[in-house]
Design a protein around this motif. Sequence first.
Motif, PDB file in Angstrom:
ATOM      1  N   UNK A  10       0.860  -1.178   0.000  1.00 52.23           N
ATOM      2  CA  UNK A  10       0.000   0.000   0.000  1.00 52.23           C
ATOM      3  C   UNK A  10       0.891   1.220   0.000  1.00 52.23           C
ATOM      4  N   UNK A  11       0.959   1.950  -1.113  1.00 52.65           N
ATOM      5  CA  UNK A  11       1.828   3.120  -1.099  1.00 52.65           C
ATOM      6  C   UNK A  11       1.268   4.185  -0.171  1.00 52.65           C
ATOM      7  N   UNK A  12       2.120   4.721   0.662  1.00 50.22           N
ATOM      8  CA  UNK A  12       1.730   5.798   1.566  1.00 50.22           C
ATOM      9  C   UNK A  12       2.907   6.749   1.656  1.00 50.22           C
ATOM     10  N   UNK A  13       2.651   7.945   2.161  1.00 48.75           N
ATOM     11  CA  UNK A  13       3.723   8.921   2.313  1.00 48.75           C
ATOM     12  C   UNK A  13       4.346   8.772   3.692  1.00 48.75           C
ATOM     13  N   UNK A  22       1.349  19.143   5.653  1.00 47.03           N
ATOM     14  CA  UNK A  22       0.450  19.458   6.760  1.00 47.03           C
ATOM     15  C   UNK A  22       1.166  20.085   7.965  1.00 47.03           C
ATOM     16  N   UNK A  47      -0.794  18.108 -11.724  1.00 48.98           N
ATOM     17  CA  UNK A  47      -1.058  17.126 -10.665  1.00 48.98           C
ATOM     18  C   UNK A  47      -2.480  17.281 -10.119  1.00 48.98           C
ATOM     19  N   UNK A  50      -6.078  15.876 -11.235  1.00 47.26           N
ATOM     20  CA  UNK A  50      -6.490  14.477 -11.117  1.00 47.26           C
ATOM     21  C   UNK A  50      -7.351  14.198  -9.893  1.00 47.26           C
ATOM     22  N   UNK A 143      -2.424  22.107  -1.268  1.00 47.60           N
ATOM     23  CA  UNK A 143      -1.501  21.009  -0.952  1.00 47.60           C
ATOM     24  C   UNK A 143      -0.616  20.670  -2.156  1.00 47.60           C
TER      25      UNK A 143
ATOM     26  N   UNK B  17       5.695  10.218  -4.623  1.00 50.59           N
ATOM     27  CA  UNK B  17       4.822  10.669  -3.538  1.00 50.59           C
ATOM     28  C   UNK B  17       3.650  11.470  -4.095  1.00 50.59           C
ATOM     29  N   UNK B  18       3.940  12.303  -5.087  1.00 51.52           N
ATOM     30  CA  UNK B  18       2.849  13.092  -5.682  1.00 51.52           C
ATOM     31  C   UNK B  18       1.866  12.188  -6.425  1.00 51.52           C
ATOM     32  N   UNK B  20       0.938   9.260  -5.487  1.00 52.33           N
ATOM     33  CA  UNK B  20       0.045   8.683  -4.465  1.00 52.33           C
ATOM     34  C   UNK B  20      -1.132   9.628  -4.199  1.00 52.33           C
ATOM     35  N   UNK B  21      -0.854  10.917  -4.229  1.00 45.67           N
ATOM     36  CA  UNK B  21      -1.898  11.905  -3.949  1.00 45.67           C
ATOM     37  C   UNK B  21      -2.761  12.204  -5.165  1.00 45.67           C
ATOM     38  N   UNK B  22      -2.144  12.288  -6.318  1.00 44.58           N
ATOM     39  CA  UNK B  22      -2.827  12.856  -7.480  1.00 44.58           C
ATOM     40  C   UNK B  22      -2.917  11.880  -8.659  1.00 44.58           C
ATOM     41  N   UNK B  47      -3.147  15.074  10.962  1.00 44.95           N
ATOM     42  CA  UNK B  47      -2.406  15.784   9.919  1.00 44.95           C
ATOM     43  C   UNK B  47      -3.257  16.904   9.314  1.00 44.95           C
ATOM     44  N   UNK B  48      -4.447  16.520   8.887  1.00 42.29           N
ATOM     45  CA  UNK B  48      -5.290  17.387   8.065  1.00 42.29           C
ATOM     46  C   UNK B  48      -5.639  18.695   8.771  1.00 42.29           C
ATOM     47  N   UNK B 140      -8.499  18.732   1.693  1.00 43.25           N
ATOM     48  CA  UNK B 140      -7.345  18.298   2.514  1.00 43.25           C
ATOM     49  C   UNK B 140      -7.544  16.862   3.008  1.00 43.25           C
ATOM     50  N   UNK B 142      -9.350  14.352   1.766  1.00 44.96           N
ATOM     51  CA  UNK B 142      -9.219  13.325   0.718  1.00 44.96           C
ATOM     52  C   UNK B 142      -7.738  13.051   0.446  1.00 44.96           C
ATOM     53  N   UNK B 143      -6.940  14.114   0.339  1.00 44.60           N
ATOM     54  CA  UNK B 143      -5.503  13.902   0.097  1.00 44.60           C
ATOM     55  C   UNK B 143      -4.814  13.352   1.342  1.00 44.60           C
ATOM     56  N   UNK B 144      -5.290  13.725   2.518  1.00 45.70           N
ATOM     57  CA  UNK B 144      -4.718  13.196   3.768  1.00 45.70           C
ATOM     58  C   UNK B 144      -4.957  11.698   3.900  1.00 45.70           C
ATOM     59  N   UNK B 146      -5.336   9.637   1.410  1.00 42.78           N
ATOM     60  CA  UNK B 146      -4.425   9.023   0.436  1.00 42.78           C
ATOM     61  C   UNK B 146      -2.981   9.026   0.943  1.00 42.78           C
ATOM     62  N   UNK B 147      -2.590  10.104   1.599  1.00 38.64           N
ATOM     63  CA  UNK B 147      -1.212  10.187   2.120  1.00 38.64           C
ATOM     64  C   UNK B 147      -0.943   9.080   3.130  1.00 38.64           C
ATOM     65  N   UNK B 148      -1.998   8.594   3.780  1.00 37.07           N
ATOM     66  CA  UNK B 148      -1.854   7.507   4.744  1.00 37.07           C
ATOM     67  C   UNK B 148      -2.137   6.138   4.104  1.00 37.07           C
ATOM     68  N   UNK B 149      -2.135   6.081   2.785  1.00 35.32           N
ATOM     69  CA  UNK B 149      -2.227   4.787   2.104  1.00 35.32           C
ATOM     70  C   UNK B 149      -3.637   4.294   1.856  1.00 35.32           C
TER      71      UNK B 149
END
Lengths: 209, 209
Positions: A10-13, A22, A47, A50, A143, B17-18, B20-22, B47-48, B140, B142-144, B146-149
Amino acid sequence: MTEIETRTTVPALDQDARAVLFSEAHTTNTFTSEPVDPDLVRRVYEDVRWAPTSMNIQPLRMTVLADREIREEVVTHVWEANRAKTSAAPLSLVVAYDPDWHEHLPHLAPHRTGARETFADHPDRREAMARQNTWLQLGYLILGLRAHGLHVGPMVGLDAAGVDSVVHRENGWRTLCVVNVGHAPDPEDPAAQRPRAGRLEFDQACQVL
Amino acid sequence: MTEIETRTTVPALDQDARAVLFSEAHTTNTFTSEPVDPDLVRRVYEDVRWAPTSMNIQPLRMTVLADREIREEVVTHVWEANRAKTSAAPLSLVVAYDPDWHEHLPHLAPHRTGARETFADHPDRREAMARQNTWLQLGYLILGLRAHGLHVGPMVGLDAAGVDSVVHRENGWRTLCVVNVGHAPDPEDPAAQRPRAGRLEFDQACQVL
């Protein structure tokens, strides 16, 4: 429910990357003198586009104020308290929405046959959906700018119709806010960001039922 | 303009990393059976909450539907087309706003003396600001996630008052949308996401002046 194989990775940051977006990012009003290439904003947009919107309508529109004179005209339409910092920022963006977003539906939502024609008769509904989804996309944009190494200072304190009269005369877009972008000074610098304001704890803002 | 020293390192996210978000993240309607720990949503929120809102009002509120029976009650208030996928998702979140966000102003914006009292007399203005800033914070969030996988499936097709009657009886929050969260199936799996819809190019959505 169909049984679906669990994905093994699972890709995560990682925490450092999330901090860029943040916890370590501050709203910035005073930037270094380092310029921002408008082409970087293009890459940010490529970016951000999307991320999801209702019915994929993507109503956000953006004007990159690369010309100093045009920016100064825009500055006359932002509230007094926001003028000096906008004039001094390396680059400023006008974030707006297109009330005629439905014209793009045949490309953006081709499976919704006749949607363009239906929305053509409902300007109020288009306006409401445009505003909601542009606020949503503004979240992605802020972001996205940070993800590309920029710091941001968004502001809604402005005369939207006045800004429109400078930059949207030909396309009919409507201004939502201005976002200043650049690089934040070293946090040790006395001109750096103000101390951080409070945030709500999970238990104040959320419940688990 | 004060001369400020240029920062030598600008933290930015790399392309992976980008993605994963976008660019590589899709709206997801069919998830794997892998569960989502509600505590992960807490970490996402933590985070958010740092991302900016107007006047730092942070109106977004969230209910994590950990109890299957309560979720099924919520599901009766989402539109027919959204029911099966919500029941089947590993976890669902109700995203809402607090129309009484001004009660927190002494903590969130202590420099704005008297702001809580001023906004107490303007419920319509509070409502408008709450909705705008919750859409912003939804971006924020939705992207948060995703940032956590996690992968997300947001939906606005629901009866907000009906959802409120299930989960907001005691706190007066108002429903904006439901977000299903989980892990996306392998893209090679035939149950995976639909082919991607179109996006606007920079030159369609943006101008450089």
